[in-house]
Write an enzyme that holds these catalytic residues in place. Sequence first.
Site, short mmCIF file in Angstrom:
data_model
loop_
_atom_site.label_atom_id
_atom_site.label_comp_id
_atom_site.label_asym_id
_atom_site.label_seq_id
_atom_site.Cartn_x
_atom_site.Cartn_y
_atom_site.Cartn_z
N LYS A 49 3.69 3.02 -0.30
CA LYS A 49 2.74 3.46 0.72
C LYS A 49 2.98 4.92 1.05
O LYS A 49 4.13 5.39 1.08
CB LYS A 49 2.91 2.59 1.97
CG LYS A 49 1.91 2.85 3.08
CD LYS A 49 2.14 1.88 4.23
CE LYS A 49 1.13 2.06 5.36
NZ LYS A 49 1.34 1.08 6.43
N SER A 106 -2.50 -1.35 7.96
CA SER A 106 -2.77 -0.01 7.46
C SER A 106 -2.38 0.18 5.99
O SER A 106 -2.73 1.20 5.38
CB SER A 106 -2.00 1.01 8.30
OG SER A 106 -0.59 0.80 8.20
N SER A 157 0.40 -4.70 9.45
CA SER A 157 -0.09 -3.84 8.37
C SER A 157 0.38 -4.21 6.98
O SER A 157 -0.11 -3.64 6.00
CB SER A 157 0.27 -2.39 8.67
OG SER A 157 -0.45 -1.91 9.79
#
Length: 470
Positions: free
Chosen positions: A84, A161, A185
């Site tokens: 990420k 996210s 997330s």
Amino acid sequence: MPSSNTDPCFLPAHRLAAEIAARRLSPVEIVEAALARIAAHDPKLHAYVDVYVDDARLAAEAADKAIRSGHAVGPLHGVPIALKDLIDLEGRITTGGSMVWCERRSPDTATLARKLIAAGMIVLGKTHTVEFAMGGWGTNQHMGTPWNPWDLEAPRTPGGSSAGSGVAVAAGMAPWAIGTDTGGSVRLPASWCGLSGLKTTIGRVSTYGILPLAPSLDTPGPMTRSVEDAALLYAVMQGADPLDPRTLSAPAPIDPAAGMRRGVSGTRLARMPEAEREGCTPEMLAAYDAALDLLARQGAEIVDIPLPCRFADATTATGRIIGSEAYALIGELVDNPALPIDEAVRPRIQLGRTISARDYLAALAERDQMKRGFLAALDGVDALLTPTTQTPAVRVESVDQSTTPAHFTRFVNLLELCALSIPDGFTRTGLPLSLQIICRPYDEATAVRIGWAYQQVTDWHERHPPGLDG
């Protein structure tokens, strides 16, 4: 929704590791297949912020030579992974999903990334995130929203996210990926992209070198194609780190795979209260009920327990903490109207401006009270089971950015629990549905054990999005 048992791009990571060990596949072949797939599909799916093509190839060649010469560093040597875009790699740009940081070069390498690389894993690239990781839908106004691969006709929410990580793994552009979870997330994109996602307990995995949102809630976690993969990756991720004091007070690391195959016979699993079913789609509830029935047939006892508050109450308290801590970190950015901040993200963080120190401390005290109440309620049961989300992925155009899809996930962070999300079915139109297995703090092994047992008698996790072959 075909299943693929031969394409290396859709093999689970533990199978890739076995194929490498048996010399049936090489790291070079696996990385080249992943890079080819990224080149073919990422222009539409937009999972990656950056792909490290040349470095991944060099690392694959080095891994191949080391393994062939008897110098493998471990069982995962040569298996690729995506990170990420919050996770620092020294000298690389890490944007946190923000155009404000589009030229920010990482000053150091995150402890987590060092662990993965030391285990021989090959970083394919960085994946898109909601700006500053502040949002559960997975959208990003300025850097682009990853396209959920389960509907190639209309853009649907990938979950946030950790949106890009979810899309990359679901679409076969990485065998597994790292996400972070402050209010859901890891689990929200796992739900909507048909993956297994593990929300770890605070202190299990170092957050040093990972851009923070709310440090008292942030947790990194694996996003994978199977529970077995999640257990394997989590075992590498965890451990004490002097650069992250929370890890020094956590219990000693465990191998979640050690008891993974014990089955669920004799376990007591709590279903969610009837009132919490409100707001869920019929298909989500049908899949949830069927999952509980299946676990009962495997020998688990399904029980009802009273909970001290509604999940929505915990969601509100979590929001106050996230808002306060996020505003303390990046308030000066969101308060600057000249900066290109996502119009949905800016007001979420600016909520922290209205929260006084007294209110923030009151929220922390409320959290402690809720935590005591929930732990008392969970006494005598091994896990609490809920859907992960109330609905399957919705069309991006219909998203109400003033709301959150984290109804079932935020309270897990607030109360410092752990949780595993796994696929438990599909809608009539082929969208993934998801089950959440919630366990006490530091009891990831039990969540993994329950999830693994479920995946032994279902194949939801083996399916992949149609229309992405080749």
